[in-house]
Design a protein around this motif. Structure first.
Motif, PDB file in Angstrom:
ATOM      1  N   GLY A 195      -1.733  20.310 -11.420  1.00 31.13           N
ATOM      2  CA  GLY A 195      -1.421  19.019 -12.040  1.00 31.13           C
ATOM      3  C   GLY A 195      -0.283  18.302 -11.340  1.00 31.13           C
ATOM      4  N   GLU A 196      -0.376  18.190 -10.028  1.00 33.23           N
ATOM      5  CA  GLU A 196       0.687  17.543  -9.258  1.00 33.23           C
ATOM      6  C   GLU A 196       0.919  16.118  -9.772  1.00 33.23           C
ATOM      7  N   SER A 197       2.187  15.727  -9.861  1.00 33.17           N
ATOM      8  CA  SER A 197       2.504  14.372 -10.334  1.00 33.17           C
ATOM      9  C   SER A 197       1.721  13.334  -9.541  1.00 33.17           C
ATOM     10  N   CYS A 198       1.643  13.515  -8.213  1.00 30.52           N
ATOM     11  CA  CYS A 198       0.918  12.559  -7.369  1.00 30.52           C
ATOM     12  C   CYS A 198      -0.557  12.466  -7.747  1.00 30.52           C
ATOM     13  N   ALA A 199      -1.136  13.569  -8.227  1.00 29.02           N
ATOM     14  CA  ALA A 199      -2.562  13.544  -8.568  1.00 29.02           C
ATOM     15  C   ALA A 199      -2.785  12.727  -9.838  1.00 29.02           C
ATOM     16  N   CYS A 231       9.112  16.948 -11.613  1.00 28.58           N
ATOM     17  CA  CYS A 231       8.114  18.010 -11.535  1.00 28.58           C
ATOM     18  C   CYS A 231       7.206  17.729 -10.351  1.00 28.58           C
ATOM     19  N   TYR A 232       6.920  18.778  -9.585  1.00 29.77           N
ATOM     20  CA  TYR A 232       5.833  18.683  -8.615  1.00 29.77           C
ATOM     21  C   TYR A 232       4.563  19.120  -9.350  1.00 29.77           C
ATOM     22  N   ARG A 233       4.618  20.324  -9.945  1.00 26.25           N
ATOM     23  CA  ARG A 233       3.528  20.767 -10.825  1.00 26.25           C
ATOM     24  C   ARG A 233       3.791  20.241 -12.236  1.00 26.25           C
ATOM     25  N   THR A 250       8.417  16.110  -0.595  1.00 27.05           N
ATOM     26  CA  THR A 250       8.952  15.281  -1.691  1.00 27.05           C
ATOM     27  C   THR A 250       8.084  14.049  -1.967  1.00 27.05           C
ATOM     28  N   CYS A 251       6.771  14.311  -1.943  1.00 30.12           N
ATOM     29  CA  CYS A 251       5.831  13.205  -2.190  1.00 30.12           C
ATOM     30  C   CYS A 251       5.932  12.664  -3.603  1.00 30.12           C
ATOM     31  N   CYS A 252       6.147  13.570  -4.589  1.00 34.14           N
ATOM     32  CA  CYS A 252       6.044  13.130  -5.991  1.00 34.14           C
ATOM     33  C   CYS A 252       7.183  12.211  -6.442  1.00 34.14           C
ATOM     34  N   PRO A 253       8.456  12.532  -6.131  1.00 34.80           N
ATOM     35  CA  PRO A 253       9.516  11.685  -6.705  1.00 34.80           C
ATOM     36  C   PRO A 253       9.389  10.192  -6.376  1.00 34.80           C
TER      37      PRO A 253
HETATM   38 ZN   LIG Z   1       3.228  14.831  -4.865  1.00 34.74          ZN
END
Ligand SMILES: [Zn+2]
Length: 699
Positions: A375-379, A423-425, A452-455
């Protein structure tokens, strides 16, 4: 592995030319021969310039000239979000998250990577090969933020960063810190296209530059992105006999190219996106990579979601953008097949996607583990971006329902309430004792990840949020999201319109919309009745509307007069939700939802001595009507807390044997009251066990 060997390049080109001729009529013929491309390097507005919206009026995606878009975005600045649910998050984003992320990027050498190449830093290259994209996504978030607020200091710092970025651009147009200097020889090789994210970084540069342009009119970064495409990519890469193939190793370039077309009018960017989405069979790609990367075979040959979740969501977003510009029916058919797969078999109740840590990937159908969930934030953000495009294409509420689900839950959980850790996950169950936060870290939230894709992705989502509240259509105005806010915009025929929203959504279900037009005007106001809002009612100037259906927009066609009032009432009570029995992890368990908000239990909120692994919720035939709710302004930034009767297994389950005969005496339980908080607010206090799905017992 699909049909990537079955369609030859020649067949593709002739089929594409045919479908384009049929669906685009007067549009330029589909051609990828590189001679047809203009090599202009600066912002060169193309043939539909006359109809192009001014830069400051373009929304989060600009579908104003997209022939297959039913809905057009409104710009971020057209919607002011007032004190309410999202105002705190957005203020924190601008005051804490964006500035602290800039510091983190600096401290971890992401800007030195640029300075090194022009002799202004002696530091070694830092971070993974896609590190440039973190800078671009951060600029993206600044761009949208500058549409809501004048932030001169932030603007000055960002201008300066942009100058440092474009300073490294080679005369060829190439710009990527990882592949300049000592890695030139690896550039755009098949291997590096598959794993090196060159096109991905370029895509983020373009997206970030467009956000910045739409806020400031400054084309510095966008010019650099265009130079790389016009001078480096188009002459050398594509289906032509003298061009090398492109593999979209991590999809992203597709939607960036189409947004660049929407910003410049240069049609060749749509054609290039179509080529990338189709894949190029001159290079043989490992079938496992085709699955993992979600590219390399014609997009319309896909039948299910698989592989890396963020890649798949970005590919679907780009493919929907392509559909919005071309109307290719094969794309629309496939997008709907994939959307059904998502919502019927692959999506978490939080709107998160990506079941497996291994490959950050989709699992099999109904494989939705809770503690192991990726459940990656980016997804979840990719899910929202895709559904925003599906909504623009169709005007169908089911897509806005997914946006709301992801936004309030699986995305909102990604950033801490103080805006400085992420959160990443985003798992749906967590036990701090297992030290399973992220790749061996005990913490689920961290200020920095080397990946650090998600932040910055979260930051750009929150700063662009106002653009997701409304859309215009040929016949009126759509209301998608609810919060205290003011729209100041116009209908598609130019009639100025203001809409004020007053509400305590999502804690309370009443929303008052005051519609202001300068003089009486007939149009349709479409108000979204969320899919969860069974029994909703709507009144216009005190008179009840008929035909209200949850999960659809309520069309209210009338001659609207200044000060007309619409009151929407969504039944806002906690409900107990079960999953499809095929979700093995959730069998015998239930989750709690109240309006758009999914709730969870954190151990820290339970009576002392109660372990989450020893509780069950008592479900009677009143199905959740026994929930007590209380708004706690001082808890977790102000949240609704739910309480419900449950049972606690008397002998701690850890002391029982692993297996017992089923005829044996039922385990002894004692009654206990269980407390629930919104899922998005978990992990903001001391480390504590958390779960969304809880076993139930019948009372
Ligand atoms: Zn990400």
């Amino acid at each position: 592995m699909g049909s990537h060997k079955e369609v030859s390049r020649r067949q593709f080109l002739s089929a594409a030319a045919g479908s384009t001729a049929a669906s685009l009529l007067a549009r330029p013929a589909f051609s990828l021969a590189h001679e047809t491309f203009s090599n202009a390097g600066t912002l060169d507005v193309g043939s539909n310039a006359a109809a192009m919206l001014p830069w400051q009026d373009q929304g989060v995606i600009n579908t104003a000239n997209s022939p297959y878009a039913k809905l057009h975005s409104v710009p971020v600045h057209a919607v002011t979000i007032d004190e309410g649910f999202w105002s705190k998050r957005r203020a924190t984003n601008v005051e804490r998250s964006i500035p602290t992320m800039r510091q983190e990027l600096e401290e971890h050498g992401r800007m030195d990577n640029f300075r090194r190449l022009v002799g202004k830093s002696s530091e070694a290259q830092k971070g993974p090969y896609f590190s440039d994209s973190d800078i671009y996504k951060w600029i993206d978030s600044v761009g949208w933020a500058l549409q809501s607020d004048s932030l001169p200091e932030l603007r000055r710092k960002t201008d300066s960063m942009i100058r440092e970025v474009v300073a490294i651009q080679e005369p060829s147009g190439y710009l990527n810190t990882y592949y300049q200097g000592d890695r030139v020889a690896l550039r755009m090789s098949q291997h590096d296209q598959e794993v090196g994210h060159e096109m991905y970084c370029l895509g983020h540069m373009i997206q970030g530059s467009i956000a910045y342009y739409r806020a400031t009119g400054d084309t510095t970064l966008m010019d650099a992105g265009q130079r790389m495409i016009d001078n480096f990519v188009l002459p050398n890469y594509g289906p032509g006999p003298n061009q090398k193939p492109i593999i979209s190793g991590h999809p992203e370039i597709e939607m960036a190219l189409i947004e660049l077309y929407r910003t410049t009018g240069k049609r060749q960017y749509v054609e290039l996106a179509g080529y990338v989405l189709h894949g190029d069979d001159r290079w043989t790609i490992d079938p496992q990579h085709i699955k993992y990367m979600f590219c390399g075979i014609p997009f319309p040959s896909r039948t299910k979601l698989e592989g890396h979740a963020v890649r798949a969501m970005y590919a679907c977003s780009g493919a929907t953008d392509y559909y919005l510009e071309t109307g290719d029916p094969a794309y629309w058919k496939t997008l709907n097949v994939l959307w059904e797969d998502l919502t019927r078999r692959q999506m978490y109740i939080t709107g998160g996607v990506g079941a497996r840590s291994e490959g950050e990937a989709f699992g099999n159908a109904y494989e939705l583990p809770n503690a192991q969930a990726y459940g990656e934030s980016c997804a979840a953000i990719g899910n929202m971006m895709w559904n925003w495009r599906m909504l623009a294409a169709s005007g169908e509420s089911k897509f806005a329902d997914v946006i709301e689900r992801a936004l309030y839950n699986g995305i909102n959980s990604g950033m801490s309430l103080d805006g400085t850790t992420y959160c990443y996950r985003n798992p749906l169950a967590f036990d701090p004792a297992t030290l399973d936060g992220f790749r061996g870290s005990p913490n689920i939230r961290n200020a920095w990840y080397d990946v650090t894709c998600c932040p910055p992705n979260l930051e750009r989502t929150f700063s662009s949020l106002p653009s997701y509240f409304y859309s215009t259509s040929k016949d009126g105005l759509y209301v998608h999201l609810y919060d205290n806010s003011n729209l100041d915009w116009h209908l598609q025929d130019g009639t100025p319109i203001k809409v004020q929203q007053k509400t305590n959504y999502p804690w309370e279900g009443s929303v008052k919309l005051t519609v202001n037009v300068s003089e009486p005007k007939e149009f349709t106001l479409y108000a979204r009745i969320p899919g969860w809002a069974n029994g909703a009612s709507v009144m216009v100037n005190g008179k009840s509307e008929a035909g209200i259906k949850s999960g659809e927009y309520l069309p209210m066609k009338r001659t609207w007069k200044p000060g007309d009032v619409v009151v929407l009432n969504f039944p806002m009570h906690a409900e107990i939700v079960a999953s499809n029995p095929r979700v093995a992890e959730d069998r015998g368990k239930v989750a709690v939802r109240r309006g758009p908000v999914i709730f969870c239990m954190e151990e820290v909120d339970q009576s002392s001595g109660i372990a989450l692994s020893d509780v069950a919720i008592t479900v009677s035939e009143r199905l959740g009507k026994e929930f007590q709710n209380e708004y706690k302004p001082d808890l977790l930034g102000g949240v609704e807390v739910l309480r419900h009767e449950g049972k606690v297994f008397e002998s701690a389950s850890a002391e029982q044997p692993l297996y017992m005969a089923t005829g044996a005496e039922a385990p002894r339980t004692r009654p206990g009251t269980l407390s629930f908080i919104p899922y998005y607010a978990w992990a903001n206090r001391k480390p504590s066990a958390m779960q969304v799905w809880t076993p139930f017992v019948r009372s």
